[in-house]
Write an enzyme that holds these catalytic residues in place. Structure first.
Site, mmCIF file in Angstrom:
data_model
loop_
_atom_site.group_PDB
_atom_site.id
_atom_site.type_symbol
_atom_site.label_atom_id
_atom_site.label_comp_id
_atom_site.label_asym_id
_atom_site.label_seq_id
_atom_site.Cartn_x
_atom_site.Cartn_y
_atom_site.Cartn_z
ATOM 1 N N HIS A 1 -40.121 -40.229 25.148
ATOM 2 C CA HIS A 1 -39.516 -41.525 24.807
ATOM 3 C C HIS A 1 -39.956 -41.854 23.382
ATOM 4 O O HIS A 1 -41.104 -42.200 23.142
ATOM 5 C CB HIS A 1 -40.007 -42.582 25.802
ATOM 6 N N LYS B 1 -25.706 -51.086 28.747
ATOM 7 C CA LYS B 1 -25.979 -49.720 28.295
ATOM 8 C C LYS B 1 -24.710 -48.926 27.981
ATOM 9 O O LYS B 1 -24.662 -48.164 27.024
ATOM 10 C CB LYS B 1 -26.805 -48.980 29.351
ATOM 11 N N GLU C 1 -34.159 -47.098 20.949
ATOM 12 C CA GLU C 1 -34.886 -46.165 21.814
ATOM 13 C C GLU C 1 -34.099 -44.859 21.969
ATOM 14 O O GLU C 1 -32.898 -44.878 22.239
ATOM 15 C CB GLU C 1 -35.127 -46.804 23.189
ATOM 16 N N LYS D 1 -27.474 -44.741 36.421
ATOM 17 C CA LYS D 1 -28.141 -45.912 35.823
ATOM 18 C C LYS D 1 -27.247 -47.133 35.893
ATOM 19 O O LYS D 1 -26.059 -47.059 35.535
ATOM 20 C CB LYS D 1 -28.408 -45.651 34.333
ATOM 21 N N ARG E 1 -35.292 -57.457 20.276
ATOM 22 C CA ARG E 1 -36.419 -58.391 20.224
ATOM 23 C C ARG E 1 -37.640 -57.649 19.695
ATOM 24 O O ARG E 1 -37.589 -56.449 19.454
ATOM 25 C CB ARG E 1 -36.721 -58.921 21.632
ATOM 26 N N GLY F 1 -36.306 -51.749 32.965
ATOM 27 C CA GLY F 1 -37.571 -51.694 33.683
ATOM 28 C C GLY F 1 -37.573 -50.736 34.850
ATOM 29 O O GLY F 1 -38.370 -50.863 35.779
#
Length: 437
Positions: free
Chosen positions: A211, A119, A278, A161, A301, A167
């Site tokens: 989101h 990230k 995202e 994070k 993916r 997940g």
């Protein structure tokens, strides 16, 4: 270089394996399934043209064994491997091993997977490409006192994070400076246990998040397009529950800004194949302000929620994946893509909402889903739901002229579906769909 795929091994199971088989069959491609002990009689094994046993029931002894999967492809005469999602789909080492074995990898280049895998590195790359990123600290200095100082400068509440996380694991919200040290230590312990990497980043916590993600697609000829946005804000424990496209309340102007940023992000890593950029949006103003939308991460993916994009665009994304992997250019240009109506998807899980959403296992003595909507499933009546894998048994997707129509169609279809004796979350999904908020 173009090489038409004639035989495809699917390195996955369940619903996504059946989904890929369906498109491959329509394209005249022979399919090879792989299966564990628990999946010997599974639907994806029955539907494929050939099937290879790859190990014991636990995923780490079967579906996560890259060398067994490559050996199965070679033994069965498959020329290409499609990873689906989950398992090895975002594993750059596996992607490279597939290529090194002389097989076609149906996915992005290993370098793109690596670039977007962590990230912090991904955010730096995006910032350099002019893509807005959430305010925060993503540097190498992991000293607790220094990180506490950064959190204070960003302003509480903040989110800690794990850089290798996903997940919802390795993530802690901190409301007050007094709680920071304990939250950091806890997050690092979980990150080390789950991902083998204790490094964290710190972000501004968005109080009313939405989101929003953009489906992007690239080919080996330098073309990259977006297929508009999806909204995946309805989540439980950081796992998506209901997804829809297009995102409610996004104006054409905001859509253009978000989708162009997504294309810039994909171009920054020379992206090939299906991917998702995202974003997190602050909706505290009651609408999506384009100045308050930031890059979160990229999934390199196909996504679980890809059907809602297919429904509003009329595009088969798996077909595009196979065409691009064969060296063909994208079938459509950006100006040939448009939005038709509204689509909404619910994930039907074998779990018991009344008992804290505990997974429910056993034989599906009765399994009849309402066929008035699209159904993507990897089970049928008589199938066994095993304790070894993700408990999602089906996705139900409604497409209608508008959002209200799609919501109503999906709620009706869920209400008319019959599953017994395995517990499921259909009633919970209906409640979520019909809730005023």
């Amino acid at each position: 270089m173009s090489q038409k795929i004639k035989s495809l091994l699917i390195a996955n199971r369940g619903e996504i394996a059946c989904r890929i088989i369906r498109t491959a069959r329509d394209m005249g491609i022979r399919t090879v399934a792989v299966y564990s002990d628990a999946d010997a009689k599974a639907l994806h094994v029955q539907e494929a043209d050939a099937a290879v046993h790859i190990g014991a029931s636990a995923a780490r002894e079967s579906y996560l064994m890259g060398e067994k999967i490559i050996a199965a492809a070679k033994a069965s005469g498959a020329e290409a491997i499609h990873p689906g999602y989950g398992f090895l789909s975002e594993n750059a080492e596996f992607a490279q091993a597939v290529i090194d074995a002389g097989l076609i990898w149906v996915g992005p280049a290993p370098a793109s997977i690596t670039a977007m895998g962590l990230k912090d590195a991904a955010k730096k790359l995006m910032a350099e490409a002019g893509v807005p990123v959430t305010p925060g600290y993503m540097g190498a200095n992991q000293d607790p006192a220094f990180l506490a100082q950064q959190a204070a400068e960003i302003g509480y509440p903040v989110l800690i994070k794990a850089v290798a996380g996903g997940g919802g694991k390795g993530m802690r919200k901190v409301d007050d400076a007094a709680d920071f040290a304990d939250a950091l230590a806890s997050c690092q312990r979980e990150a080390t246990a789950s991902f083998g990497n204790a490094h964290v980043l710190i972000e501004k916590y968005i109080q009313r998040p939405r989101h929003i993600e953009v489906q992007v697609f690239g080919d080996t000829h330098g073309n990259i397009v977006h297929l508009f946005e999806r909204d995946c804000s309805l989540q439980r424990r950081h796992q998506k529950v209901i997804e829809e496209a297009p995102a409610p309340g996004v104006t054409p102007y905001t859509r253009e800004l978000i989708c162009s940023a997504a294309v810039r992000a994909a171009k920054a890593v020379n992206y090939v194949g299906a991917g998702t950029i995202e974003f997190i949006a602050d909706s505290s103003k009651g609408f999506i302000d384009p100045d308050l939308v930031w890059f979160m991460e990229m999934n390199t993916r196909l996504q679980v929620e890809h059907p809602v994009t297919e429904e509003i665009t009329g595009v088969d994304l798996v077909e595009w994946q196979l065409r691009v992997a064969s060296g063909e250019p994208l079938p459509l240009r950006q100006d040939e893509l448009s939005i038709d109506g509204h689509a909404i998807e619910a994930r039907l899980y074998a779990e018991d909402p009344a008992k804290g959403f505990l997974p429910s296992v056993g034989r599906l003595e009765f399994f009849e889903l309402d066929g008035s909507v699209r159904i993507d499933t990897g089970v049928c009546q008589g199938s066994e739901v095993s304790p070894f894998y993700d408990p999602m048994i089906a996705k139900m997707i409604a497409h209608d002229l508008d959002r209200e129509g799609a919501i109503q169609s999906l709620a009706w279809a869920l209400n008319d579906s019959k599953i017994w004796p395995v517990k499921n979350n259909a009633a919970f999904l209906i409640n979520a769909l019909e809730h005023p908020d």
